[in-house]
Scaffold this motif. Structure first.
Motif, short mmCIF file in Angstrom:
data_model
loop_
_atom_site.label_atom_id
_atom_site.label_comp_id
_atom_site.label_asym_id
_atom_site.label_seq_id
_atom_site.Cartn_x
_atom_site.Cartn_y
_atom_site.Cartn_z
N GLY A 110 10.04 9.66 7.27
CA GLY A 110 10.59 9.09 6.05
C GLY A 110 10.53 7.58 6.00
O GLY A 110 11.20 6.95 5.18
N ARG A 111 9.72 6.97 6.86
CA ARG A 111 9.50 5.53 6.84
C ARG A 111 7.99 5.29 6.81
O ARG A 111 7.37 5.07 7.85
N PRO A 112 7.39 5.37 5.61
CA PRO A 112 5.94 5.22 5.50
C PRO A 112 5.46 3.91 6.13
O PRO A 112 6.08 2.86 5.96
N ALA A 113 4.36 4.00 6.86
CA ALA A 113 3.82 2.83 7.55
C ALA A 113 3.08 1.92 6.57
O ALA A 113 2.20 2.37 5.84
N SER A 114 3.47 0.66 6.55
CA SER A 114 2.78 -0.33 5.73
C SER A 114 1.54 -0.86 6.46
O SER A 114 1.31 -0.53 7.64
N LEU A 167 -6.11 0.47 4.85
CA LEU A 167 -5.25 1.64 4.80
C LEU A 167 -5.37 2.38 3.47
O LEU A 167 -5.25 3.61 3.42
N ARG A 168 -5.65 1.66 2.38
CA ARG A 168 -5.76 2.32 1.08
C ARG A 168 -6.97 3.25 1.01
O ARG A 168 -7.06 4.10 0.11
N PHE A 169 -7.90 3.08 1.94
CA PHE A 169 -9.04 3.98 2.01
C PHE A 169 -8.77 5.20 2.90
O PHE A 169 -9.67 5.96 3.22
N PHE A 170 -7.50 5.36 3.31
CA PHE A 170 -7.09 6.54 4.08
C PHE A 170 -6.03 7.30 3.27
O PHE A 170 -4.91 7.51 3.73
N PRO A 171 -6.37 7.73 2.04
CA PRO A 171 -5.42 8.52 1.25
C PRO A 171 -5.22 9.90 1.89
O PRO A 171 -5.89 10.23 2.88
N PRO A 172 -4.31 10.72 1.33
CA PRO A 172 -4.09 12.06 1.91
C PRO A 172 -5.37 12.88 2.06
O PRO A 172 -5.47 13.70 2.97
N LEU A 173 -6.36 12.65 1.19
CA LEU A 173 -7.63 13.37 1.32
C LEU A 173 -8.28 13.09 2.66
O LEU A 173 -8.78 14.01 3.34
N GLU A 224 -8.29 7.01 15.07
CA GLU A 224 -7.37 8.08 15.48
C GLU A 224 -5.92 7.63 15.37
O GLU A 224 -5.06 8.35 14.85
N SER A 225 -5.64 6.44 15.88
CA SER A 225 -4.26 5.94 15.85
C SER A 225 -3.76 5.75 14.43
O SER A 225 -2.59 6.01 14.13
N THR A 226 -4.64 5.28 13.53
CA THR A 226 -4.23 5.08 12.14
C THR A 226 -3.74 6.38 11.53
O THR A 226 -2.68 6.43 10.89
#
Length: 449
Positions: A270-274, A129-135, A257-259
């Protein structure tokens, strides 16, 4: 001591509101979901009764997957966010190719195998997930929204560009009328009524379409009150290696896609997915493929148009989409109800859909606003990902399936034929190359102690 108020995601709503809001989510996703069995059934030249069976099974499994996503089952599956599941378009080409080479038993056998693969891979995939930043997620969501406008336009104008009634003025007038109603309702109405503006616009569009002759209710009378095909309707599953590998690629595409959709819903609510949340959500996709393989259905993914609806209405309760899941189950078990919903003309649904698709693109733009573009290559990463990734969206057949890579091997078509998949790969890789891998002559690296 006063009990703290629940998070809006967990908060319940009055029964009447839950029903209407759940119905709105279902109306938004219905056409996109049933399009998959209709396209596959037509391409394989299945008879009308068999296609109807696929539609019922599709709605039934989508209902189960949506309920699981909303409610969750322990720490195993279900993201517990307002995520609506529906059949993924990524599966269309592979299913048709596998069925033509090995038969439908191989289609469903490979689907079951890919579901097991998905369950095993869900947690390791979520660790990335850390490799899916806002960019990356912003670029991907922008492409998801823009690429879906093609199917939205097909709902309004028609799927056969050579048909005499393609882009008929009456269809365009109805669709644009629905868009205008959404704009007016959203601007004028307040409170709960404003939150169901898309549903109100859809209902009025349906009323307007009746005297224009755009509705066909004959199928309602012909549909049965109850019906669901027995598991493994087409026979015992088979597992050709090539078919299994192809479906596993589809599962990876579905995960990508789902990620993006799960991350977007987490931010909107307002509940960021971990990592753990994403893993449970992806495991549900795997579970849907296993269920789909046994129940003659299709793998499910988080539906982007419903992400757009959450963004637009700001209704964050996961219990709303739990109601949607229940409604989908009913539609899968009661074909007459499904036939009634199917009677809503595509231009009416398309008018609502294009707004929802565009809202997904807006979520992507909002994510990109968080990205630092000065003094780096982030603009270049977005440009290449958008430019190359969207190419398949602009070369499609009448069914809306990309033909840009039609002369490539089937497995490569599965990967590159979807703008969403191609963009995800490009954004992911380019972000690694420019933001994670340092060159030896990088000034920051040379200055490091």
């Amino acid at each position: 001591m006063t009990k703290p108020a629940p998070h809006p995601v967990d908060a319940g709503l009055p029964a009447g509101r839950l029903l209407l809001l759940g119905l709105q989510h279902m109306a938004i996703m219905y056409t996109g979901s049933v399009a998959v069995p209709l396209i596959v059934g037509s391409a394989l030249k299945l008879d009308a009764a068999t296609i109807a069976l696929l539609v019922n099974a599709d709605l039934f499994v989508a209902g189960i997957a949506t309920l699981v996503q909303a409610i969750g089952i322990g720490k195993l599956v279900g993201v517990r966010l307002p995520v609506v599941a529906g059949a993924t378009f990524t599966v269309v080409n592979p299913m048709i190719l596998i069925a033509s080479q090995y038969g439908l038993t191989a289609v469903y056998g490979s689907m079951i195998a890919s579901g097991v693969f998905g369950l095993l891979l869900a947690r390791p995939f979520a660790k990335m997930l850390r490799f899916f930043p806002p960019l990356v997620s912003g670029t991907l969501l922008l492409v998801i929204g823009v690429s879906l406008l093609g199917p939205g336009a097909a709902m309004i104008a028609g799927h056969d560009t050579g048909a005499p009634d393609y882009a008929a003025p009456v269809n365009l007038a109805v669709a644009f009328g629905v868009v205008v109603l959404i704009v007016v309702f959203t601007r004028v109405l307040r409170g709960f009524v404003a939150q169901i503006a898309p549903l109100l616009a859809l209902a009025l569009g349906l009323v307007a379409a009746i005297p224009l002759g755009l509705t066909q209710f004959g199928g309602v009378g012909q549909a049965h009150w109850f019906g669901l095909a027995a598991p493994l309707h087409f026979g015992a599953p088979t597992f050709p290696i090539a078919a299994v590998l192809s479906m596993c690629v589809v599962m990876l595409v579905t995960f990508t896609e789902s990620t993006a959709d799960i991350v977007a819903v987490g931010e909107i609510t307002g509940r960021p997915a971990s990592d753990a949340d994403v893993a449970r959500g992806l495991a549900t996709d795997g579970l849907s493929a296993i269920l789909g393989g046994f129940m003659n259905s299709f793998p499910d993914t988080a539906f982007a148009q419903n992400v757009g609806l959450v963004q637009m209405t700001r209704v964050r309760s996961r219990w709303v989409v739990a109601v949607t899941g229940g409604l989908l189950l009913v539609m899968g078990l009661v074909p007459k109800v499904g036939a009634a919903i199917a009677a809503i003309p595509e231009p009416v649904v398309g008018g609502v859909a294009v707004v929802m698709f565009a809202m997904v693109a807006v979520v992507g733009v909002q994510n990109l606003k968080k990205v630092e573009f000065a003094g780096n290559h982030n603009s270049f990463v977005v440009a290449v990902s958008l430019g190359v990734g969207l190419l398949p969206a602009f070369a499609t057949n009448p069914f809306g399936t990309s033909i840009f890579f039609q002369h490539f091997p089937a497995w490569l078509q599965t990967i590159c034929g979807s703008p969403i998949t191609l963009t995800a790969i490009l954004a992911f890789v380019l972000n690694l190359v420019f933001n994670h891998l340092r060159r030896r002559d990088d000034p920051d690296l040379l200055a490091a102690p």
